[in-house]
Design a protein around this motif. Structure first.
Motif, PDB file in Angstrom:
ATOM      1  N   PHE A 197      19.496  10.460  18.658  1.00 50.21           N
ATOM      2  CA  PHE A 197      18.461  11.066  19.489  1.00 50.21           C
ATOM      3  C   PHE A 197      17.078  10.524  19.125  1.00 50.21           C
ATOM      4  CE2 PHE A 197      15.213  14.393  19.947  1.00 50.21           C
ATOM      5  CZ  PHE A 197      15.243  14.568  21.319  1.00 50.21           C
ATOM      6  N   LEU A 198      16.774  10.433  17.833  1.00 62.06           N
ATOM      7  CA  LEU A 198      15.483   9.904  17.397  1.00 62.06           C
ATOM      8  C   LEU A 198      15.309   8.451  17.850  1.00 62.06           C
ATOM      9  CD1 LEU A 198      15.155  11.302  13.749  1.00 62.06           C
ATOM     10  CD2 LEU A 198      13.995  12.095  15.823  1.00 62.06           C
ATOM     11  N   ALA A 199      16.363   7.667  17.679  1.00 64.43           N
ATOM     12  CA  ALA A 199      16.285   6.262  18.069  1.00 64.43           C
ATOM     13  C   ALA A 199      16.080   6.125  19.571  1.00 64.43           C
ATOM     14  CB  ALA A 199      17.564   5.530  17.638  1.00 64.43           C
ATOM     15  N   ALA A 200      16.861   6.870  20.341  1.00 65.49           N
ATOM     16  CA  ALA A 200      16.768   6.773  21.800  1.00 65.49           C
ATOM     17  C   ALA A 200      15.407   7.258  22.286  1.00 65.49           C
ATOM     18  CB  ALA A 200      17.890   7.580  22.449  1.00 65.49           C
ATOM     19  N   THR A 201      14.877   8.321  21.660  1.00 68.32           N
ATOM     20  CA  THR A 201      13.560   8.832  22.064  1.00 68.32           C
ATOM     21  C   THR A 201      12.466   7.808  21.803  1.00 68.32           C
ATOM     22  OG1 THR A 201      14.222  11.120  21.626  1.00 68.32           O
ATOM     23  CG2 THR A 201      11.863  10.663  21.706  1.00 68.32           C
ATOM     24  N   SER A 202      12.488   7.199  20.615  1.00 71.56           N
ATOM     25  CA  SER A 202      11.441   6.225  20.281  1.00 71.56           C
ATOM     26  C   SER A 202      11.555   4.977  21.146  1.00 71.56           C
ATOM     27  CB  SER A 202      11.511   5.858  18.794  1.00 71.56           C
ATOM     28  OG  SER A 202      12.773   5.310  18.461  1.00 71.56           O
ATOM     29  N   VAL A 203      12.763   4.537  21.434  1.00 72.09           N
ATOM     30  CA  VAL A 203      12.937   3.358  22.282  1.00 72.09           C
ATOM     31  C   VAL A 203      12.488   3.663  23.714  1.00 72.09           C
ATOM     32  CG1 VAL A 203      14.639   1.806  23.330  1.00 72.09           C
ATOM     33  CG2 VAL A 203      14.748   2.316  20.891  1.00 72.09           C
ATOM     34  N   ALA A 204      12.863   4.841  24.227  1.00 75.75           N
ATOM     35  CA  ALA A 204      12.446   5.219  25.586  1.00 75.75           C
ATOM     36  C   ALA A 204      10.931   5.362  25.668  1.00 75.75           C
ATOM     37  CB  ALA A 204      13.126   6.529  25.998  1.00 75.75           C
ATOM     38  N   ALA A 205      10.304   5.946  24.642  1.00 81.84           N
ATOM     39  CA  ALA A 205       8.846   6.100  24.632  1.00 81.84           C
ATOM     40  C   ALA A 205       8.161   4.733  24.577  1.00 81.84           C
ATOM     41  CB  ALA A 205       8.424   6.963  23.447  1.00 81.84           C
ATOM     42  N   ALA A 206       8.659   3.858  23.715  1.00 82.42           N
ATOM     43  CA  ALA A 206       8.065   2.520  23.610  1.00 82.42           C
ATOM     44  C   ALA A 206       8.221   1.752  24.914  1.00 82.42           C
ATOM     45  CB  ALA A 206       8.723   1.751  22.461  1.00 82.42           C
ATOM     46  N   THR A 207       9.357   1.930  25.579  1.00 82.39           N
ATOM     47  CA  THR A 207       9.591   1.233  26.843  1.00 82.39           C
ATOM     48  C   THR A 207       8.675   1.765  27.941  1.00 82.39           C
ATOM     49  OG1 THR A 207      11.908   0.873  26.236  1.00 82.39           O
ATOM     50  CG2 THR A 207      11.346   0.619  28.548  1.00 82.39           C
ATOM     51  N   ALA A 208       8.485   3.100  27.985  1.00 86.66           N
ATOM     52  CA  ALA A 208       7.586   3.685  28.985  1.00 86.66           C
ATOM     53  C   ALA A 208       6.151   3.229  28.753  1.00 86.66           C
ATOM     54  CB  ALA A 208       7.676   5.207  28.931  1.00 86.66           C
ATOM     55  N   LEU A 209       5.735   3.184  27.498  1.00 88.77           N
ATOM     56  CA  LEU A 209       4.391   2.720  27.161  1.00 88.77           C
ATOM     57  C   LEU A 209       4.210   1.262  27.559  1.00 88.77           C
ATOM     58  CD1 LEU A 209       1.799   3.691  25.671  1.00 88.77           C
ATOM     59  CD2 LEU A 209       2.771   2.699  23.599  1.00 88.77           C
ATOM     60  N   TRP A 210       5.236   0.450  27.274  1.00 89.38           N
ATOM     61  CA  TRP A 210       5.201  -0.966  27.650  1.00 89.38           C
ATOM     62  C   TRP A 210       5.103  -1.144  29.157  1.00 89.38           C
ATOM     63  CZ3 TRP A 210       9.469  -2.694  30.537  1.00 89.38           C
ATOM     64  CH2 TRP A 210       9.399  -4.036  30.930  1.00 89.38           C
ATOM     65  N   LEU A 211       5.857  -0.347  29.908  1.00 90.82           N
ATOM     66  CA  LEU A 211       5.851  -0.501  31.361  1.00 90.82           C
ATOM     67  C   LEU A 211       4.473  -0.206  31.942  1.00 90.82           C
ATOM     68  CD1 LEU A 211       7.596  -1.206  33.780  1.00 90.82           C
ATOM     69  CD2 LEU A 211       8.199   1.215  33.987  1.00 90.82           C
ATOM     70  N   SER A 212       3.803   0.805  31.408  1.00 94.29           N
ATOM     71  CA  SER A 212       2.447   1.108  31.865  1.00 94.29           C
ATOM     72  C   SER A 212       1.509  -0.063  31.584  1.00 94.29           C
ATOM     73  CB  SER A 212       1.920   2.368  31.187  1.00 94.29           C
ATOM     74  OG  SER A 212       2.619   3.512  31.608  1.00 94.29           O
ATOM     75  N   ALA A 213       1.623  -0.617  30.386  1.00 90.79           N
ATOM     76  CA  ALA A 213       0.733  -1.719  29.984  1.00 90.79           C
ATOM     77  C   ALA A 213       0.999  -2.988  30.772  1.00 90.79           C
ATOM     78  CB  ALA A 213       0.878  -1.983  28.486  1.00 90.79           C
ATOM     79  N   ILE A 214       2.261  -3.325  30.966  1.00 94.61           N
ATOM     80  CA  ILE A 214       2.577  -4.593  31.631  1.00 94.61           C
ATOM     81  C   ILE A 214       2.275  -4.546  33.117  1.00 94.61           C
ATOM     82  CG2 ILE A 214       4.978  -4.243  32.352  1.00 94.61           C
ATOM     83  CD1 ILE A 214       3.592  -7.265  30.418  1.00 94.61           C
ATOM     84  N   ARG A 215       2.181  -3.340  33.690  1.00 93.83           N
ATOM     85  CA  ARG A 215       1.820  -3.196  35.103  1.00 93.83           C
ATOM     86  C   ARG A 215       0.306  -3.228  35.310  1.00 93.83           C
ATOM     87  NH1 ARG A 215       4.531   1.701  37.978  1.00 93.83           N
ATOM     88  NH2 ARG A 215       3.782   0.554  39.794  1.00 93.83           N
ATOM     89  N   GLY A 216      -0.459  -3.218  34.214  1.00 94.11           N
ATOM     90  CA  GLY A 216      -1.893  -3.339  34.342  1.00 94.11           C
ATOM     91  C   GLY A 216      -2.620  -2.020  34.373  1.00 94.11           C
ATOM     92  N   SER A 217      -2.361  -1.142  33.417  1.00 93.64           N
ATOM     93  CA  SER A 217      -3.019   0.169  33.383  1.00 93.64           C
ATOM     94  C   SER A 217      -4.541   0.005  33.207  1.00 93.64           C
ATOM     95  CB  SER A 217      -2.441   1.020  32.254  1.00 93.64           C
ATOM     96  OG  SER A 217      -2.617   0.385  30.996  1.00 93.64           O
ATOM     97  N   ASP A 218      -5.261   0.957  33.773  1.00 94.89           N
ATOM     98  CA  ASP A 218      -6.734   0.939  33.755  1.00 94.89           C
ATOM     99  C   ASP A 218      -7.226   2.105  32.899  1.00 94.89           C
ATOM    100  OD1 ASP A 218      -9.462   1.310  34.301  1.00 94.89           O
ATOM    101  OD2 ASP A 218      -9.273   0.476  36.301  1.00 94.89           O
ATOM    102  N   PRO A 219      -7.886   1.856  31.757  1.00 89.16           N
ATOM    103  CA  PRO A 219      -8.327   2.931  30.876  1.00 89.16           C
ATOM    104  C   PRO A 219      -9.705   3.492  31.220  1.00 89.16           C
ATOM    105  CG  PRO A 219      -8.776   0.845  29.837  1.00 89.16           C
ATOM    106  CD  PRO A 219      -8.137   0.521  31.168  1.00 89.16           C
ATOM    107  N   SER A 220     -10.314   3.008  32.297  1.00 89.15           N
ATOM    108  CA  SER A 220     -11.688   3.439  32.601  1.00 89.15           C
ATOM    109  C   SER A 220     -11.724   4.765  33.331  1.00 89.15           C
ATOM    110  CB  SER A 220     -12.389   2.381  33.429  1.00 89.15           C
ATOM    111  OG  SER A 220     -11.809   2.224  34.712  1.00 89.15           O
TER     112      SER A 220
END
Length: 220
Positions: A197-220
């Motif tokens: 569960f810990l492994a799957a949660t961290s991998v899913a979180a890292a993947t979701a974070l990556w998807l936001s970044a690679i799509r060009g998230s705007d922090p402004s």
């Protein structure tokens, strides 16, 4: 091309490396099926990131081929659910088109102006911007916020704040809320334990974070 901390592609590349590191870190603790799942996720991250970066730097075309053209360009910021992105609204080439771009502090002071577009690059006021996806002939969904008609005097201070790594990670982390639920589904399929569960949660979180970044998230 420099990829220092101020370069628009530095953040998505860094987050991609981080997501791959998370997958690699859990690999020694998994069984054969779990390692295969991690490898599949890692290959997906590498493949999609490679394609996005190739489009951004001009290896692949995002615009119909032809000579460079002078067009009208204005920046809009999209808010759609948990997604925030910067788009260029391009006019003067027939019907308006919208192109997502990776966040650049120069976007904060961009007013409606003329730019030069080829099938692989975008230059506005002598500054290169990097495509973060396919060009659209329809308006992006969600709430669209136009840049002011005059440069915002507070833009330099906002740019300093917006480009901080911690701020960007915190904003993109909103998309990780579903990670524990994805982990529970994996445990149900794989019949795993708490470590799974810990492994799957961290991998899913890292993947979701990556998807936001690679799509060009705007922090402004």
């Amino acid at each position: 091309m420099s990829f220092g901390s101020g370069q628009p592609l530095a953040y998505p590349i860094s987050v991609t490396i981080g997501a791959l590191a998370v997958c690699l870190a859990w690999a020694p603790f998994g069984d054969l099926d779990q390692v295969a799942g991690l490898a599949t996720v890692g290959l997906g991250i590498v493949g999609y990131s490679g394609y996005r970066m190739a489009v951004a730097v001009g290896v692949f075309a995002f615009w119909p081929s032809g000579s460079a053209r002078s067009v009208g360009v204005s920046r809009i910021r999209q808010q759609h659910r948990l997604l925030s992105r910067s788009w260029l609204e391009i006019s003067g080439s027939g019907r308006p088109r919208w192109l997502p771009v990776y966040f650049d502090s120069a976007l904060l002071t961009l007013t409606e102006t003329r730019g030069e577009v080829t099938d692989r690059t975008v230059h506005v006021a002598g500054h290169r911007l990097y495509p973060a996806g396919r060009i659209r002939t329809t308006e992006p969904p969600g709430r669209l916020i136009d840049n002011p008609s005059r440069p915002d005097p507070e833009a330099p201070a906002l740019a300093t704040t917006a480009t901080r790594l911690r701020r960007r990670l915190l904003l993109d982390a909103q998309s990780t809320v579903a990670a524990p639920f994805a982990a529970l589904m994996w445990i149900y399929v794989d019949d795993g334990d708490f470590t799974t569960f810990l492994a799957a949660t961290s991998v899913a979180a890292a993947t979701a974070l990556w998807l936001s970044a690679i799509r060009g998230s705007d922090p402004s």
